[in-house]
Design a protein around this motif. Structure first.
Motif, PDB file in Angstrom:
ATOM      1  N   LEU A 276       0.836  -1.203   0.000  1.00 57.61           N
ATOM      2  CA  LEU A 276       0.000   0.000   0.000  1.00 57.61           C
ATOM      3  C   LEU A 276       0.866   1.245   0.000  1.00 57.61           C
ATOM      4  O   LEU A 276       0.589   2.214  -0.738  1.00 57.61           O
ATOM      5  CB  LEU A 276      -0.925   0.000   1.222  1.00 57.61           C
ATOM      6  CG  LEU A 276      -1.975   1.112   1.247  1.00 57.61           C
ATOM      7  CD1 LEU A 276      -3.048   0.841   0.201  1.00 57.61           C
ATOM      8  CD2 LEU A 276      -2.605   1.234   2.629  1.00 57.61           C
ATOM      9  N   THR A 280       1.378   4.311  -3.182  1.00 59.66           N
ATOM     10  CA  THR A 280       1.217   5.757  -3.085  1.00 59.66           C
ATOM     11  C   THR A 280       2.296   6.519  -3.856  1.00 59.66           C
ATOM     12  O   THR A 280       2.101   7.705  -4.174  1.00 59.66           O
ATOM     13  CB  THR A 280       1.221   6.219  -1.621  1.00 59.66           C
ATOM     14  OG1 THR A 280       2.500   5.922  -1.025  1.00 59.66           O
ATOM     15  CG2 THR A 280       0.108   5.542  -0.826  1.00 59.66           C
ATOM     16  N   LEU A 337     -11.120   2.377   3.321  1.00 60.48           N
ATOM     17  CA  LEU A 337     -10.569   1.442   2.338  1.00 60.48           C
ATOM     18  C   LEU A 337     -11.602   1.098   1.262  1.00 60.48           C
ATOM     19  O   LEU A 337     -11.256   0.929   0.092  1.00 60.48           O
ATOM     20  CB  LEU A 337     -10.073   0.177   3.037  1.00 60.48           C
ATOM     21  CG  LEU A 337      -8.810   0.345   3.887  1.00 60.48           C
ATOM     22  CD1 LEU A 337      -8.483  -0.951   4.617  1.00 60.48           C
ATOM     23  CD2 LEU A 337      -7.627   0.781   3.019  1.00 60.48           C
ATOM     24  N   PHE A 340     -11.710   4.120  -1.091  1.00 61.09           N
ATOM     25  CA  PHE A 340     -10.510   4.105  -1.933  1.00 61.09           C
ATOM     26  C   PHE A 340     -10.613   3.031  -3.006  1.00 61.09           C
ATOM     27  O   PHE A 340     -10.299   3.261  -4.179  1.00 61.09           O
ATOM     28  CB  PHE A 340      -9.276   3.882  -1.060  1.00 61.09           C
ATOM     29  CG  PHE A 340      -8.061   3.421  -1.829  1.00 61.09           C
ATOM     30  CD1 PHE A 340      -7.427   4.264  -2.717  1.00 61.09           C
ATOM     31  CD2 PHE A 340      -7.566   2.134  -1.656  1.00 61.09           C
ATOM     32  CE1 PHE A 340      -6.306   3.837  -3.431  1.00 61.09           C
ATOM     33  CE2 PHE A 340      -6.452   1.708  -2.352  1.00 61.09           C
ATOM     34  CZ  PHE A 340      -5.820   2.556  -3.242  1.00 61.09           C
ATOM     35  N   THR A 344     -10.636   3.921  -7.007  1.00 59.35           N
ATOM     36  CA  THR A 344      -9.482   3.431  -7.757  1.00 59.35           C
ATOM     37  C   THR A 344      -9.903   2.449  -8.842  1.00 59.35           C
ATOM     38  O   THR A 344      -9.420   2.520  -9.987  1.00 59.35           O
ATOM     39  CB  THR A 344      -8.469   2.774  -6.808  1.00 59.35           C
ATOM     40  OG1 THR A 344      -8.128   3.697  -5.768  1.00 59.35           O
ATOM     41  CG2 THR A 344      -7.219   2.361  -7.550  1.00 59.35           C
ATOM     42  N   SER A 391      -8.784   9.396  -5.357  1.00 58.48           N
ATOM     43  CA  SER A 391      -8.342   8.189  -4.648  1.00 58.48           C
ATOM     44  C   SER A 391      -6.934   8.345  -4.082  1.00 58.48           C
ATOM     45  O   SER A 391      -6.612   7.788  -3.034  1.00 58.48           O
ATOM     46  CB  SER A 391      -8.405   6.979  -5.582  1.00 58.48           C
ATOM     47  OG  SER A 391      -7.470   7.098  -6.644  1.00 58.48           O
ATOM     48  N   VAL A 395      -5.955   7.535  -0.164  1.00 63.51           N
ATOM     49  CA  VAL A 395      -5.042   6.496   0.321  1.00 63.51           C
ATOM     50  C   VAL A 395      -3.897   7.115   1.119  1.00 63.51           C
ATOM     51  O   VAL A 395      -3.425   6.529   2.105  1.00 63.51           O
ATOM     52  CB  VAL A 395      -4.520   5.638  -0.847  1.00 63.51           C
ATOM     53  CG1 VAL A 395      -3.568   6.414  -1.757  1.00 63.51           C
ATOM     54  CG2 VAL A 395      -3.831   4.388  -0.323  1.00 63.51           C
ATOM     55  N   TYR A 398      -5.249   8.033   4.486  1.00 58.79           N
ATOM     56  CA  TYR A 398      -5.422   6.808   5.277  1.00 58.79           C
ATOM     57  C   TYR A 398      -4.077   6.311   5.807  1.00 58.79           C
ATOM     58  O   TYR A 398      -3.990   5.847   6.961  1.00 58.79           O
ATOM     59  CB  TYR A 398      -6.079   5.716   4.432  1.00 58.79           C
ATOM     60  CG  TYR A 398      -6.201   4.407   5.178  1.00 58.79           C
ATOM     61  CD1 TYR A 398      -7.175   4.225   6.147  1.00 58.79           C
ATOM     62  CD2 TYR A 398      -5.317   3.359   4.925  1.00 58.79           C
ATOM     63  CE1 TYR A 398      -7.274   3.039   6.852  1.00 58.79           C
ATOM     64  CE2 TYR A 398      -5.409   2.162   5.624  1.00 58.79           C
ATOM     65  CZ  TYR A 398      -6.390   2.011   6.581  1.00 58.79           C
ATOM     66  OH  TYR A 398      -6.475   0.829   7.274  1.00 58.79           O
ATOM     67  N   LEU A 457      -4.474  -2.879  -1.104  1.00 61.78           N
ATOM     68  CA  LEU A 457      -5.779  -2.821  -0.447  1.00 61.78           C
ATOM     69  C   LEU A 457      -6.096  -4.133   0.262  1.00 61.78           C
ATOM     70  O   LEU A 457      -6.555  -4.137   1.414  1.00 61.78           O
ATOM     71  CB  LEU A 457      -6.858  -2.499  -1.481  1.00 61.78           C
ATOM     72  CG  LEU A 457      -8.309  -2.511  -0.993  1.00 61.78           C
ATOM     73  CD1 LEU A 457      -8.515  -1.471   0.102  1.00 61.78           C
ATOM     74  CD2 LEU A 457      -9.258  -2.251  -2.162  1.00 61.78           C
TER      75      LEU A 457
END
Length: 507
Positions: A276, A280, A337, A340, A344, A391, A395, A398, A457
């Motif tokens: 994850l 990014t 989540l 997102f 996405t 998105s 993320v 998050y 994810l």
């Protein structure tokens, strides 16, 4: 307390002193910091978005890869530089790194000699070092300007101003390319260089954190009161707390911090979150460069970038609302989540619908006519661009929120954030290496980036925060307070309070 009484008094003095105190308020200083980043990143974000068109695919890939490689390495020494020189001077030096790339690009546009391409790559490397210094200094100032009760509000001010840089840059390039050709945009580079110089000069307006004006109620909480609050209530208020263990005190070297950060690669938690965090950084080289530069002409791309970063601001606001209004941390994580994942998935599906025809027509380059504003077919890639911006901020918000949930503060949190930025930077570097279509066809880049997001994810669902945070938990969550100018783990203060309670029970 004479000092805090004086501070409270000066807040109400008329005339110049009142204006001076307002200038030294946390909100004003964070606004200045946000404006500095707005100027600097109006230049850099636009250059990054137009990299393939300004430099060509190969040179853009080499420059960006070098940039993020040096950024990753410089993250290990940036804290030591910041602590030695101070955050304001370090911030100024970081801004000079961004100016180095713009100056190198200006040289390429004016001279155009083959050797200038190497100078651009070198400029990218210098910018990577500057970025590490800039973001490390920004993080320290952000924390030290806050009194611990206004972190969310100060971050919101900074984030809004920072993301406005890309909106301004997108609009600037839209109007510029509406009246100029794409070849050797010398005047555009001069505008960018001026923005960075103004941003660097504005660092002189930043006040040292210890001079920030605090409300009297905020400043009056003494270190002794914070320690006493951590201990259980007793009838014998005169009984002193036991001395804190040496391990509770800060002062570790940057070498030790770098080693501790590297050790996180071997932990289960960070291994699960690695995909994850990687996504990014790995996502935007394909989204902004491979996809954006192929499907939009320069004029349209300017507005698309403005749309992308407006979606970033909107996504961050939605993420904050989703996470803050949830009944429990775990419920907030699941909701975020899910949001997102939906945004996405929709974005990559839309992008795939236009990538597949391009791949069938021109494999492996997947070349396609660049769309203009209002042209038929521009709506689908435009919507994908907007959803990617939405998105991406979700993320990233998050990721920061999760680190705060899993690491309540102190050295552990700093190392976790350092690990996150290092993995993210590695993702950027590899992503830019793969941007040229002759290295990896754009259709494959789409599928690979989407797969990274899906894997991140899925694994993130295995590392959720607890349903409820128990302050008495024995988990290694550290909270840091400042006592007499020294960094002290609050967990150690709580241990000291527990030792005091046990001692009184024995008596």
């Amino acid at each position: 307390n004479p000092r805090t009484a004086g501070a409270a008094y000066t807040l109400h003095q008329p005339g110049g002193r009142t204006r001076k105190m307002r200038l030294r308020s946390a909100s004003c200083q964070i606004s200045i910091l946000g404006v500095i980043f707005l100027f600097i990143f109006t230049a850099y974000s636009t250059i990054q978005g137009f990299a393939s068109q300004l430099y060509g695919e190969a040179l853009a890939s080499e420059m960006e890869s070098t940039l993020y490689a040096t950024f990753t390495l410089a993250c290990f020494v940036a804290p030591a530089v910041t602590n030695t020189l101070g955050p304001r001077l370090t911030l100024f030096l970081g801004a000079l790194g961004y100016a180095a790339l713009v100056a190198a690009s200006l040289l390429l546009a004016i001279v155009g000699a083959p050797w200038c391409r190497g100078v651009v790559v070198l400029g990218g490397g210098v910018l990577g070092v500057g970025a590490a210094l800039l973001w490390t200094a920004q993080g320290r100032l952000m924390l030290e300007y806050s009194d611990g009760t206004d972190q969310g509000r100060l971050f919101a001010i900074f984030w809004a101003l920072f993301n406005c840089s890309s909106v301004v840059g997108g609009l600037l390039t839209f109007f510029y390319f509406s009246h100029h050709s794409e070849e050797a945009p010398v005047s555009l580079y001069l505008i960018f260089l001026g923005c960075i110089v103004l941003g660097g000069a504005a660092t002189a307006l930043l006040a040292p954190p210890h001079t920030i004006a605090r409300p009297a109620a905020s400043a009056s909480a003494s270190a002794e009161q914070r320690v006493a609050a951590a201990a259980p209530a007793t009838e014998d208020a005169a009984t002193p707390l036991p001395l804190l263990p040496p391990a509770a005190r800060g002062g570790s070297t940057w070498e030790g911090e770098a080693k501790a950060t590297l050790r996180l690669f071997g932990t289960r938690r960070m291994a699960v979150l690695f995909p994850l965090f990687w996504y990014t950084g790995f996502n935007q080289p394909y989204q902004l460069n491979t996809f954006g530069d192929r499907f939009f002409d320069s004029r349209a791309l300017g507005l698309e970038l403005a749309s992308f970063y407006l979606a970033e601001v909107l996504g961050a606001a939605l993420a904050g609302w989703t996470l803050d209004t949830a009944s429990t941390p775990r419920a907030g994580a699941l909701r975020q989540l899910a949001a997102f994942g939906l945004a996405t998935s929709a974005a990559y599906a839309l992008a795939l619908s236009v990538e597949v025809p391009a791949a069938r027509a021109h494999w492996p380059t997947c070349s396609t006519p660049r769309l203009q504003l209002g042209e038929e077919g521009v709506a689908v890639p435009s919507l994908a661009f907007f959803l990617w911006g939405l998105s991406d901020s979700q993320v990233q918000a998050y990721a920061y929120w999760l680190l705060r949930q899993l690491h309540s503060g102190g050295d552990e949190l700093a190392r976790a954030v350092g690990f996150y930025k290092m993995v993210q930077s590695l993702g950027w570097s590899v992503g830019f290496l793969l941007v040229p279509s002759w290295r990896l066809p754009p259709l494959v880049q789409n599928l690979a980036t989407a797969a990274c997001g899906a894997l991140g994810l899925a694994l993130a669902l295995r590392e959720l925060p607890p349903a409820r945070i128990d302050s008495r938990s024995s988990s290694p969550l550290l909270r840091v307070v400042r006592i007499e100018g020294e960094r002290v783990d609050e967990s150690a203060v709580e241990s000291a309070g527990g030792a005091l309670q046990q001692q009184q029970q024995q008596q």
